[in-house]
Design a protein around this motif. Structure first.
Motif, PDB file in Angstrom:
ATOM      1  N   VAL A  57      -4.753   1.039  -0.721  1.00 21.46           N
ATOM      2  CA  VAL A  57      -5.182   2.034  -1.698  1.00 21.46           C
ATOM      3  C   VAL A  57      -4.924   3.425  -1.146  1.00 21.46           C
ATOM      4  O   VAL A  57      -5.352   3.745  -0.034  1.00 21.46           O
ATOM      5  N   MET A  58      -4.236   4.225  -1.928  1.00 19.74           N
ATOM      6  CA  MET A  58      -3.995   5.623  -1.551  1.00 19.74           C
ATOM      7  C   MET A  58      -4.727   6.512  -2.563  1.00 19.74           C
ATOM      8  O   MET A  58      -4.659   6.270  -3.770  1.00 19.74           O
ATOM      9  N   VAL A  59      -5.416   7.508  -2.047  1.00 21.46           N
ATOM     10  CA  VAL A  59      -6.094   8.459  -2.920  1.00 21.46           C
ATOM     11  C   VAL A  59      -5.581   9.857  -2.563  1.00 21.46           C
ATOM     12  O   VAL A  59      -6.016  10.456  -1.586  1.00 21.46           O
ATOM     13  N   PRO A  60      -4.655  10.387  -3.358  1.00 18.05           N
ATOM     14  CA  PRO A  60      -4.129  11.723  -3.091  1.00 18.05           C
ATOM     15  C   PRO A  60      -5.153  12.798  -3.470  1.00 18.05           C
ATOM     16  O   PRO A  60      -6.229  12.500  -4.006  1.00 18.05           O
ATOM     17  N   ASP A  61      -4.820  14.022  -3.199  1.00 18.18           N
ATOM     18  CA  ASP A  61      -5.734  15.140  -3.450  1.00 18.18           C
ATOM     19  C   ASP A  61      -6.200  15.229  -4.900  1.00 18.18           C
ATOM     20  O   ASP A  61      -7.311  15.674  -5.164  1.00 18.18           O
ATOM     21  N   GLY A 101      -7.061  12.832  -6.754  1.00 18.00           N
ATOM     22  CA  GLY A 101      -8.044  11.794  -7.002  1.00 18.00           C
ATOM     23  C   GLY A 101      -7.544  10.607  -7.801  1.00 18.00           C
ATOM     24  O   GLY A 101      -8.280   9.655  -8.022  1.00 18.00           O
ATOM     25  N   GLN A 102      -6.298  10.636  -8.254  1.00 16.30           N
ATOM     26  CA  GLN A 102      -5.730   9.527  -9.037  1.00 16.30           C
ATOM     27  C   GLN A 102      -5.208   8.462  -8.080  1.00 16.30           C
ATOM     28  O   GLN A 102      -4.090   8.559  -7.589  1.00 16.30           O
ATOM     29  N   ARG A 103      -6.013   7.468  -7.821  1.00 11.61           N
ATOM     30  CA  ARG A 103      -5.667   6.463  -6.817  1.00 11.61           C
ATOM     31  C   ARG A 103      -4.470   5.615  -7.232  1.00 11.61           C
ATOM     32  O   ARG A 103      -4.214   5.404  -8.412  1.00 11.61           O
ATOM     33  N   ARG A 104      -3.762   5.160  -6.254  1.00 12.33           N
ATOM     34  CA  ARG A 104      -2.652   4.233  -6.409  1.00 12.33           C
ATOM     35  C   ARG A 104      -2.985   3.013  -5.573  1.00 12.33           C
ATOM     36  O   ARG A 104      -3.389   3.141  -4.419  1.00 12.33           O
ATOM     37  N   ILE A 105      -2.787   1.843  -6.170  1.00 11.16           N
ATOM     38  CA  ILE A 105      -3.124   0.611  -5.473  1.00 11.16           C
ATOM     39  C   ILE A 105      -1.881  -0.273  -5.402  1.00 11.16           C
ATOM     40  O   ILE A 105      -1.261  -0.569  -6.420  1.00 11.16           O
ATOM     41  N   PHE A 106      -1.526  -0.687  -4.208  1.00  8.19           N
ATOM     42  CA  PHE A 106      -0.444  -1.633  -3.981  1.00  8.19           C
ATOM     43  C   PHE A 106      -1.095  -2.925  -3.519  1.00  8.19           C
ATOM     44  O   PHE A 106      -1.793  -2.944  -2.508  1.00  8.19           O
ATOM     45  N   HIS A 107      -0.870  -3.988  -4.273  1.00 13.32           N
ATOM     46  CA  HIS A 107      -1.611  -5.231  -4.063  1.00 13.32           C
ATOM     47  C   HIS A 107      -0.689  -6.355  -3.609  1.00 13.32           C
ATOM     48  O   HIS A 107       0.404  -6.521  -4.142  1.00 13.32           O
ATOM     49  N   THR A 108      -1.154  -7.139  -2.647  1.00  7.77           N
ATOM     50  CA  THR A 108      -0.477  -8.355  -2.217  1.00  7.77           C
ATOM     51  C   THR A 108      -1.375  -9.527  -2.582  1.00  7.77           C
ATOM     52  O   THR A 108      -2.481  -9.636  -2.064  1.00  7.77           O
ATOM     53  N   PRO A 109      -0.937 -10.393  -3.491  1.00  4.16           N
ATOM     54  CA  PRO A 109      -1.833 -11.429  -4.006  1.00  4.16           C
ATOM     55  C   PRO A 109      -2.185 -12.535  -3.017  1.00  4.16           C
ATOM     56  O   PRO A 109      -3.271 -13.113  -3.102  1.00  4.16           O
ATOM     57  N   GLY A 110      -1.304 -12.848  -2.096  1.00  3.26           N
ATOM     58  CA  GLY A 110      -1.613 -13.878  -1.106  1.00  3.26           C
ATOM     59  C   GLY A 110      -2.142 -15.151  -1.749  1.00  3.26           C
ATOM     60  O   GLY A 110      -1.576 -15.659  -2.712  1.00  3.26           O
ATOM     61  N   VAL A 111      -3.285 -15.650  -1.223  1.00  2.70           N
ATOM     62  CA  VAL A 111      -3.858 -16.919  -1.693  1.00  2.70           C
ATOM     63  C   VAL A 111      -4.329 -16.866  -3.139  1.00  2.70           C
ATOM     64  O   VAL A 111      -4.517 -17.916  -3.763  1.00  2.70           O
ATOM     65  N   ASN A 112      -4.507 -15.688  -3.698  1.00  3.12           N
ATOM     66  CA  ASN A 112      -4.908 -15.615  -5.109  1.00  3.12           C
ATOM     67  C   ASN A 112      -3.867 -16.264  -6.012  1.00  3.12           C
ATOM     68  O   ASN A 112      -4.186 -16.727  -7.097  1.00  3.12           O
TER      69      ASN A 112
END
Length: 180
Positions: free
Chosen positions: A63-67, A69-80
């Protein structure tokens, strides 16, 4: 910083902090991140007795939260990607008062018909059901069949627009009511 989280973790820990008895079912990898997640759950006094281990990595997000405040999420699903009905302890659910499905649409082997089967089981056993979906482009295919078996549904505005194809909240609500 490394923080525990995720749909099930956040809901489960929040419910436990409110004084409820909580057991989380899910799947982790046989890796350090899975062990860390179990340690955090233990620290929060949330039962993880029905969390299974898979061969793939534990799901994680960067999760990246730039100045702004609009967060960006990069997800790796793995076992899900492999979590399915066979991983679920139905006896434990049968003893529950509420089943909350967190992260619906992020578990391809549980989404859709398997989720409907799980929700029907809950209804047959007088268990209150709730669901918090996660946005994906094909989210409607996963969610709409489950609607008749849900007591509580918690989509955000973006998810709701993609599920219903409608912009106005009152139209979205009518859609959900019409679908059960």
């Amino acid at each position: 910083k490394l923080h525990p989280g995720g749909c099930a973790y956040n809901t489960g820990v929040g419910a436990k902090r409110l004084g409820l008895n909580v057991s989380i079912q899910g799947k982790i990898g046989n890796d350090p991140y899975g062990d860390i997640l179990l340690d955090f759950l233990k620290h929060e006094n949330v039962s993880a007795d029905h969390i299974t281990k898979g061969k793939e990595c534990t799901a994680y997000s960067f999760v990246m939260v730039p100045d702004n405040g609009q967060r960006r999420i990069f997800h790796t699903p793995g076992v899900n990607d492999t979590y399915c009905l066979d991983d679920i302890n139905f006896d434990s659910i049968k003893e529950s008062r509420v089943l909350h499905i967190a992260g619906s649409s992020l578990m391809p082997k549980l989404d859709g018909n398997p989720t409907v089967e799980l929700l029907k089981f809950c209804k047959a056993n007088n268990i209150l059901t709730s669901m918090d979906p996660v946005y994906k482009t094909e989210i409607a295919d996963v969610i709409v069949p489950a609607l008749p078996y849900l007591d509580i549904f918690l989509p955000n505005n973006d998810e709701s627009e993609h599920i219903t194809g409608l912009k106005k909240p009152e139209e979205q609500l009518s859609f959900y009511l019409d679908k059960g």
